[in-house]
Design a protein around this motif. Structure first.
Motif, short mmCIF file in Angstrom:
data_model
loop_
_atom_site.label_atom_id
_atom_site.label_comp_id
_atom_site.label_asym_id
_atom_site.label_seq_id
_atom_site.Cartn_x
_atom_site.Cartn_y
_atom_site.Cartn_z
N ARG A 72 0.87 -1.18 0.00
CA ARG A 72 0.00 0.00 0.00
C ARG A 72 0.91 1.23 0.00
N ASN A 73 0.70 2.12 -0.96
CA ASN A 73 1.53 3.33 -1.07
C ASN A 73 3.02 2.97 -1.12
N GLY A 74 3.33 1.89 -1.80
CA GLY A 74 4.73 1.50 -1.99
C GLY A 74 5.35 0.80 -0.80
N VAL A 75 4.54 0.50 0.22
CA VAL A 75 5.08 -0.15 1.42
C VAL A 75 4.41 -1.51 1.60
N SER A 76 5.23 -2.54 1.79
CA SER A 76 4.70 -3.88 2.04
C SER A 76 4.66 -4.14 3.53
N ALA A 77 3.57 -4.75 3.98
CA ALA A 77 3.43 -5.02 5.41
C ALA A 77 2.36 -6.07 5.63
N PRO A 78 2.42 -6.77 6.77
CA PRO A 78 1.34 -7.70 7.08
C PRO A 78 0.04 -6.93 7.31
N TYR A 79 -1.09 -7.59 7.15
CA TYR A 79 -2.36 -6.91 7.41
C TYR A 79 -3.43 -7.91 7.80
N MET A 80 -4.48 -7.39 8.39
CA MET A 80 -5.69 -8.17 8.62
C MET A 80 -6.88 -7.23 8.52
N VAL A 81 -8.04 -7.81 8.23
CA VAL A 81 -9.25 -7.00 8.03
C VAL A 81 -10.32 -7.48 8.99
N PHE A 82 -10.98 -6.53 9.63
CA PHE A 82 -12.12 -6.83 10.51
C PHE A 82 -13.39 -6.31 9.85
N ALA A 83 -14.46 -7.07 9.98
CA ALA A 83 -15.78 -6.62 9.50
C ALA A 83 -16.45 -5.88 10.66
N LEU A 84 -16.77 -4.60 10.44
CA LEU A 84 -17.33 -3.78 11.52
C LEU A 84 -18.78 -4.17 11.81
N PRO A 85 -19.21 -3.97 13.05
CA PRO A 85 -20.61 -4.25 13.37
C PRO A 85 -21.52 -3.30 12.60
N ASP A 86 -22.79 -3.68 12.48
CA ASP A 86 -23.74 -2.84 11.76
C ASP A 86 -23.85 -1.47 12.43
N ASP A 87 -24.11 -0.47 11.61
CA ASP A 87 -24.26 0.90 12.10
C ASP A 87 -25.32 0.96 13.20
N GLY A 88 -25.00 1.60 14.31
CA GLY A 88 -25.96 1.77 15.40
C GLY A 88 -25.92 0.69 16.44
N ARG A 89 -25.20 -0.40 16.17
CA ARG A 89 -25.14 -1.50 17.15
C ARG A 89 -24.09 -1.27 18.22
N THR A 90 -23.20 -0.34 17.96
CA THR A 90 -22.11 -0.15 18.92
C THR A 90 -21.97 1.32 19.30
N LYS A 91 -21.52 1.54 20.52
CA LYS A 91 -21.19 2.91 20.95
C LYS A 91 -19.89 3.33 20.29
#
Lengths: 210, 231
Positions: A72-91
């Motif tokens: 990303r932007n010329g930089v290699s790095a480990p990554y992980m992705v989280f699926a966010l909770p539905d809008d309004g379910r979390t403070k």
């Protein structure tokens, strides 16, 4: 004599319970892989939808050099992705690096929409140290579906040095009973910023939800 | 004579407290560029508190003696600060306005009244013309702390809240503690500057300028952190 032996046995059991051997991992100071993807994979995203009955839901993960990697932007790095909770379910959601004994992942958190396009990112000075964490807090917006956690390479090679103060209570057992002794302690901690390390996500339940 | 058998159970007091849950700032479509800052940001006196004093372990009598020692120390520290005309509130507020300006936000102090207690205001004054938000910066404590038979270092605890001037809605709320002892989960923590350290009470009161400088340095770092939370 039997009483002493019993007390010794109980003491030993307590100490054994406390004695967890956590290997001290040094900071990973370099990362060089040629097989990195240019778009984060969202199909395998880890869900951050909390169990309904939990006020604060905690999810611990590890960002590893042998896992998924992103250029990303010329930089290699480990990554992980989280699926966010539905809008309004979390403070709010808190996401960042867990503080390890000798290292801390140099975190970069980017929020993505359903197509994986960036909606929001955080500047380095927005990451705050909280007990056990280097993190950002945010309220997911309607169009924000995923949170990408990868590495900010710039702090790698530097360290976070801090003085940590606290108190502890020692329970002293004598022939006449037990008493508590409270004392203070202070320690200098130094952690190297790293390409690998612990990732922690906390999801705070919305106030109105029962 | 019976030998004592000691069992060590290290308990983190901070871990026992409920986690603090703040409200992160979500930048609105129209950025906040002008704010009013509620008056009375700091308590009148500095603290000089030893969290786990030896005497505090000796029951009720020990606790009474400890309270006397803590009060006496606090008085001497405040006398030392007064001897150098330490005005932390004015210095802090000036720095806060400067830090806001650096972030592109024009800040103006509101005048009075003083808080009845060290808590967020329940009712906010009318914002000055043009201000989109009010900042309630409530420093709940500042001064020096010692974990217990350790070194004395500056400490500041603050609750900070930004409310929409028109609707009263909370835009951001957080707790920041500089040099916490037994930090509560969820708060923002700032590490103490190792430059400001004192061995004991005499060391503190014999260097009033440096004592005051350590407090001002800590307050500035708390102000800077709060402004970072408003981005």
């Amino acid at each position: 004599m039997r009483t002493k032996l019993l007390l010794l046995a109980v003491t030993s059991a307590m100490l054994a319970g406390c004695a967890t051997t956590v290997p001290i991992q040094p900071a990973t100071l370099s990362f060089d892989r040629a097989d990195c993807v240019s778009t984060p994979e969202t199909v395998t995203a880890v869900s951050l939808t909390p169990d309904k009955d939990k006020k604060i839901w905690v999810l611990d993960s590890q960002l590893s050099a042998s896992g998924q990697c992103l250029e990303r932007n010329g930089v290699s790095a480990p990554y992980m992705v989280f699926a966010l909770p539905d809008d309004g379910r979390t403070k709010m959601v808190e996401l960042g690096a867990g503080l390890e004994l000798a290292r801390v992942l140099s975190p970069r958190v980017v929020l993505l929409d359903a197509e994986g396009a960036e909606t929001r990112s955080f500047t380095r000075d927005q990451y705050m140290f909280r007990p056990g964490l280097l993190s950002v807090q945010f309220v997911p917006q309607e169009n924000e579906r995923y949170a990408l956690v990868t590495v900010d390479p710039e702090p790698i090679g530097q360290s976070h040095d801090t003085i940590v103060a606290g108190t502890s209570v020692t329970t002293i057992y004598t022939g006449f009973g037990a008493s508590n002794w409270r004392s203070g302690h202070e320690a200098m901690m130094s952690r190297g910023f790293s390409y690998e390390g612990a990732v922690r996500a906390l999801v705070y339940r919305a106030d109105e939800e029962k | 004579m019976k030998k004592s058998i000691a069992a060590l159970g290290l308990l983190s007091l901070g871990a026992c407290a409920s986690p603090y849950v703040g409200t992160p700032y979500t930048a609105p479509a129209v950025p906040v560029t002008s704010v009013g800052i509620v008056d009375d940001t700091l308590p009148d006196e500095a603290i000089a508190y030893e969290a786990a004093s030896t005497m505090g372990n000796f029951g009720l009598l020990g606790a009474l003696i400890d309270a006397g020692v803590q009060d006496s120390r606090k008085d001497r520290v405040n006398e030392a600060l007064a001897s150098v005309n330490h005005t932390p509130e004015a210095t802090f507020e000036a720095h806060l306005i400067g830090a806001l300006a650096d972030a592109g936000i024009k800040g103006a102090m509101l005048q009075g009244p003083d808080r009845e207690k060290r808590a967020f205001l329940e009712k906010y004054p009318v914002a000055p013309a043009g201000a989109q938000a009010l900042i309630d910066f409530n420093v709940t404590g500042y001064g020096y702390v010692n974990a217990g038979n350790q070194l004395w270092r500056p400490t500041v605890a603050a609750d900070v809240k930004m409310v929409d001037a028109a609707t009263g809605k909370t835009l951001m709320e957080n707790r920041i503690v500089y040099n916490p002892v037994d930090a509560q989960a969820g708060i923002v923590t700032l590490a103490p500057n190792p430059e400001f350290v004192f061995q004991n009470r005499e060391d503190m009161i014999s260097q009033p300028e440096r004592l005051a400088e350590g407090i001002d340095d800590a307050l500035k770092q708390v102000a800077d952190a709060a402004v970072r939370l408003m981005k």
